[in-house]
Design an enzyme around this catalytic site. Structure first.
Site, mmCIF file in Angstrom:
data_model
loop_
_atom_site.group_PDB
_atom_site.id
_atom_site.type_symbol
_atom_site.label_atom_id
_atom_site.label_comp_id
_atom_site.label_asym_id
_atom_site.label_seq_id
_atom_site.Cartn_x
_atom_site.Cartn_y
_atom_site.Cartn_z
ATOM 1 N N ALA A 61 -9.115 95.250 -77.245
ATOM 2 C CA ALA A 61 -8.512 95.557 -75.946
ATOM 3 C C ALA A 61 -8.848 96.984 -75.510
ATOM 4 O O ALA A 61 -9.079 97.244 -74.325
ATOM 5 C CB ALA A 61 -6.996 95.352 -76.006
ATOM 6 N N GLY A 91 -12.241 96.703 -74.224
ATOM 7 C CA GLY A 91 -12.206 95.913 -73.002
ATOM 8 C C GLY A 91 -11.618 96.658 -71.819
ATOM 9 O O GLY A 91 -12.017 96.439 -70.676
ATOM 10 N N ASP A 92 -10.678 97.550 -72.075
ATOM 11 C CA ASP A 92 -10.098 98.366 -71.013
ATOM 12 C C ASP A 92 -11.192 99.194 -70.346
ATOM 13 O O ASP A 92 -11.284 99.264 -69.119
ATOM 14 C CB ASP A 92 -9.007 99.268 -71.592
ATOM 15 C CG ASP A 92 -8.407 100.208 -70.572
ATOM 16 O OD1 ASP A 92 -7.899 99.720 -69.546
ATOM 17 O OD2 ASP A 92 -8.447 101.438 -70.798
ATOM 18 N N ALA A 93 -12.051 99.789 -71.164
ATOM 19 C CA ALA A 93 -13.148 100.609 -70.629
ATOM 20 C C ALA A 93 -14.176 99.740 -69.903
ATOM 21 O O ALA A 93 -14.671 100.115 -68.834
ATOM 22 C CB ALA A 93 -13.815 101.384 -71.757
ATOM 23 N N GLU A 152 -12.605 98.592 -66.551
ATOM 24 C CA GLU A 152 -12.531 99.685 -65.580
ATOM 25 C C GLU A 152 -13.917 100.063 -65.062
ATOM 26 O O GLU A 152 -14.085 100.358 -63.880
ATOM 27 C CB GLU A 152 -11.829 100.916 -66.158
ATOM 28 C CG GLU A 152 -11.665 101.993 -65.093
ATOM 29 C CD GLU A 152 -10.681 103.080 -65.439
ATOM 30 O OE1 GLU A 152 -10.723 104.112 -64.748
ATOM 31 O OE2 GLU A 152 -9.873 102.923 -66.373
#
Length: 133
Positions: free
Chosen positions: A22, A25-27, A30
């Protein structure tokens, strides 16, 4: 290892925690949002940051995840659920626990796709999420 083009094996991916996926995946998510905003001229200046924040917040990610859940393969759905069910210790006050867990599931999936080298599938799912925006 090429960190711009990672291609981890299934065993290497399983060794990464759901929170680790995660985090990646956040990066990835975004970066896709920022690229989408720039390419589509959706915002400029200060509004660019505000629009990015609105699209990457947990509530919006949870909403967008619902758009693609029916399109996921069994393996992708298992990764999403792995992230959704991860034991998180801090939650933003602006999101319900259900929204935060769904957003974490989406981020886990995006991180998993990126790290396995399947940017094409990540792109396909992102396009499906952003169709109505």
């Amino acid at each position: 290892m090429n960190y711009f083009e990672p291609h981890l094996t299934p065993d290497e991916l399983r060794a990464i925690s759901a929170i680790g996926l995660a985090h990646m995946g956040d990066a990835v998510y975004e970066t896709l949002v920022r690229t989408w905003l720039c390419v589509h001229g959706k915002a400029t200046g200060k509004e660019l940051h505000r629009t990015t924040i609105a699209l990457v917040c947990a509530q919006k990610q949870a909403e967008l995840a619902q758009r693609v859940l029916p399109q996921l393969t069994e393996e992708e759905l298992a990764v999403y659920k792995r992230g959704r069910n991860a034991n998180v210790h801090a939650m933003p006050r602006s999101a319900t626990p259900a929204q935060y867990h769904a957003a974490t599931g989406l981020e886990c999936l995006m991180g998993w796709l990126y790290l396995r080298g399947d940017k094409e599938r990540a792109e396909q799912l992102f396009r499906a999420m952003m169709e109505e925006e």
